[in-house]
Design a protein around this motif. Structure first.
Motif, PDB file in Angstrom:
ATOM      1  N   LEU A   9       0.820  -1.211   0.000  1.00 29.24           N
ATOM      2  CA  LEU A   9       0.000   0.000   0.000  1.00 29.24           C
ATOM      3  C   LEU A   9       0.855   1.262   0.000  1.00 29.24           C
ATOM      4  N   ASP A  10       2.014   1.205   0.631  1.00 26.67           N
ATOM      5  CA  ASP A  10       2.915   2.358   0.627  1.00 26.67           C
ATOM      6  C   ASP A  10       3.372   2.642  -0.807  1.00 26.67           C
ATOM      7  N   TYR A  43      -4.419   2.761   2.906  1.00 27.82           N
ATOM      8  CA  TYR A  43      -3.211   2.729   3.732  1.00 27.82           C
ATOM      9  C   TYR A  43      -3.527   3.144   5.169  1.00 27.82           C
TER      10      TYR A  43
END
Length: 200
Positions: free
Chosen positions: A28-29, A155
């Motif tokens: 997700l980063d 996130y």
């Protein structure tokens, strides 16, 4: 025996990390970074259009100089902010960036409204093409921002959810800054309706 113990420890660590959301944080980063890059790409595309629009309008006699100046100044402020990937982790910097981009959006909108008063400019094919390109770019900005907002939401939900929030604390993953509505306080107020009174 030591090798077996080391292998078991490595397997246990891998299972623990995958089970606590570590890999999901990584994924997700990267998604938020990619989405942010696309937002910046579209903002840059718009900034690159501004000089051509200004030059096209400058040729129109008696065009409102104040409107042109505001566009040029707004572009200068928007492009002066260094939009690094770390910006998304800094709510204050993100707010300044968003304010500068919002100012440029407003200045360009005013320029287009004023341009409608000049028939010769409206008849100019180059100006019309630039206007269409600008409208397309604004749409791309909206799509890119929406994708970024969604990626940050995913996130941030992961960051705050148990047990992933423990992983976030251990590895220093913090919620990311997101786009907000510029006049959030203003639009949250209910509209005032005044029907007036008949005075006879």
């Amino acid at each position: 025996m030591k090798r077996l113990f080391a292998l078991l420890a490595t397997m246990f660590a891998a299972l623990a990390l995958s089970g606590c959301g570590y890999n999901q944080f990584q994924s997700l980063d990267e998604t938020t970074k990619s989405a942010w890059s696309e937002v910046l790409n579209q903002y840059q595309r718009r900034a690159d259009l501004v000089p051509n629009i200004v030059e096209s309008v400058k040729g129109q006699a008696n065009f409102e100089q104040d409107t042109l100046t505001k566009v040029i100044e707004a572009r200068a402020r928007a492009t002066s902010i260094q939009a690094t990937p770390d910006l998304v982790n800094n709510p204050e910097a993100m707010q300044k960036f968003q304010a500068a981009q919002g100012e440029l959006s407003g200045a360009l909108s005013r320029l287009m409204v004023v341009a409608e008063r000049y028939p010769e400019l409206q008849a100019n094919q180059a100006f019309r093409d630039l206007r269409v390109t600008l409208e397309g770019t604004e749409n791309r900005i909206t799509v890119a921002r929406n994708a970024y907002i969604k990626s940050v939401q995913d996130y941030n939900v992961l960051t705050r959810s148990f047990p992933n929030n423990l992983t976030a604390m251990i590895f220093g993953y913090k919620p990311k800054a997101n786009f907000t509505v510029e006049n959030e306080a203003q639009i949250s107020q209910p509209p005032k309706v005044d029907f007036g009174t008949d005075k006879k």
